[in-house]
Every structure is written in C-alpha cells, then in structure tokens.
Design a protein around this motif. Sequence first.
Motif, mmCIF file in Angstrom:
data_model
loop_
_atom_site.group_PDB
_atom_site.id
_atom_site.type_symbol
_atom_site.label_atom_id
_atom_site.label_comp_id
_atom_site.label_asym_id
_atom_site.label_seq_id
_atom_site.Cartn_x
_atom_site.Cartn_y
_atom_site.Cartn_z
ATOM 1 N N LEU A 121 0.870 -1.180 0.000
ATOM 2 C CA LEU A 121 0.000 0.000 0.000
ATOM 3 C C LEU A 121 0.900 1.222 0.000
ATOM 4 O O LEU A 121 1.520 1.542 1.014
ATOM 5 N N CYS A 122 1.005 1.865 -1.146
ATOM 6 C CA CYS A 122 1.887 3.021 -1.269
ATOM 7 C C CYS A 122 1.335 3.988 -2.310
ATOM 8 O O CYS A 122 0.530 3.610 -3.159
ATOM 9 N N GLU A 123 1.785 5.231 -2.247
ATOM 10 C CA GLU A 123 1.285 6.272 -3.139
ATOM 11 C C GLU A 123 1.535 5.962 -4.605
ATOM 12 O O GLU A 123 0.801 6.431 -5.476
ATOM 13 N N GLU A 124 2.552 5.144 -4.904
ATOM 14 C CA GLU A 124 2.861 4.792 -6.288
ATOM 15 C C GLU A 124 1.712 4.031 -6.956
ATOM 16 O O GLU A 124 1.628 3.982 -8.180
ATOM 17 N N PHE A 125 0.825 3.442 -6.150
ATOM 18 C CA PHE A 125 -0.317 2.725 -6.707
ATOM 19 C C PHE A 125 -1.097 3.607 -7.675
ATOM 20 O O PHE A 125 -1.586 3.143 -8.708
ATOM 21 N N GLU A 126 -1.191 4.880 -7.360
ATOM 22 C CA GLU A 126 -1.932 5.838 -8.180
ATOM 23 C C GLU A 126 -1.463 5.848 -9.637
ATOM 24 O O GLU A 126 -2.244 6.139 -10.544
#
Length: 180
Positions: A121-126
């Motif tokens: 779960l990390c911002e890069e998922f976006e």
Amino acid sequence: MSNCPHYITDRYHPLPPAYIPGDLIRSSVPFIAPISDMKRCVSKVMYEPLQQLFRACLKDGLFLMGVSAFRSYERQKEIYDDSMIKRGKAHTNSHIAFPGTSEHQTGLAIDVSCAALDYELCEEFEYTPEGIWLKKNAGKFGFVFSFTKENSQYTGYVDEPWHIRYVCKDAKYFSDEFLQ
C-alpha cells in the motif's frame, strides 16, 4: 428504496470499541489474506458492487488484489500503537486512523493493490495501470476515495489512492442538475 449505507466514522465520529457490523460476509474477490482472515470481510451492502468492480477491472485486462477490508477496533489499535512506537506521533496521526475512527471498522472500506507493487500500500499505486483504472472507474460502482491530496487538509490524512469506501451505487454527487 435506496441501498445506501448510512454508517459514518472519522476523527469526529468514532465508533464504539465493540462495534462490528452485523452483516459482514467474506468477500470472494482476490485477496492476499487467507480465506479465514477477517480482513477479507465486507458489509453485505458492499459485497456485490465490490465483485462488479473487480470483474470489470479484470475484464479490462488488469488485476486488483484486496489487501484489507474489515478491521476491528482491536486490530486498528495494534496498527496505531505499533506505528506510534516505530514512526512517532506526527507520522501516525497523518497516516493511521485512531482506533474507532477507521472506515475499515464499518465494513465499507477496502485497501487494494497490484502485483507491480508486490501488493504494498503506497502512493505509487496511483500511477500503476490498476490505480489509474480504479481512479477512473471506482465511482461507477459506488466507491469513493476517502483520502486524497485535495481533501487532506480536511481529513487530516495523507493521500491514500489504494483506499476506497463504498457509499452507494445510486449516489448522485454533483449531478448536472446540481451544478446548474
């Protein structure tokens, strides 16, 4: 009759420690958790829209993976306390909901990820194809992004592009009629 859930919890509307939704069922969408894990459970009202969202994503050639849906008060407390020890108060209060204030406790929220991020779960998922697809399509199935860059000043939390909350499939936020 609307099938919209009316549960709300946030920093200002906590749930009691003993609260567990009475309609929890185990989701059959792909999850990194074993079938017996409570984090696979969702509120019954969210079950079918979640199935539809995952099927549509797969139909478009992408593969979402559930990471965490229902989370009890006790489990949220463990996560919160662990973060306080390891990362401190400032980080914890901007990244982790205080026990009783997590949308996960309602059974109406889920964290998702993808293989490209090893299901983290990390911002890069976006920026992954799955994250881009989710941002474009979540609303079609009744889901919203609770914690965005745009609303962080109000929620007090950082952007979580992996966290979606079911609000209602027939919700009409900012319809054309409303905007005129």
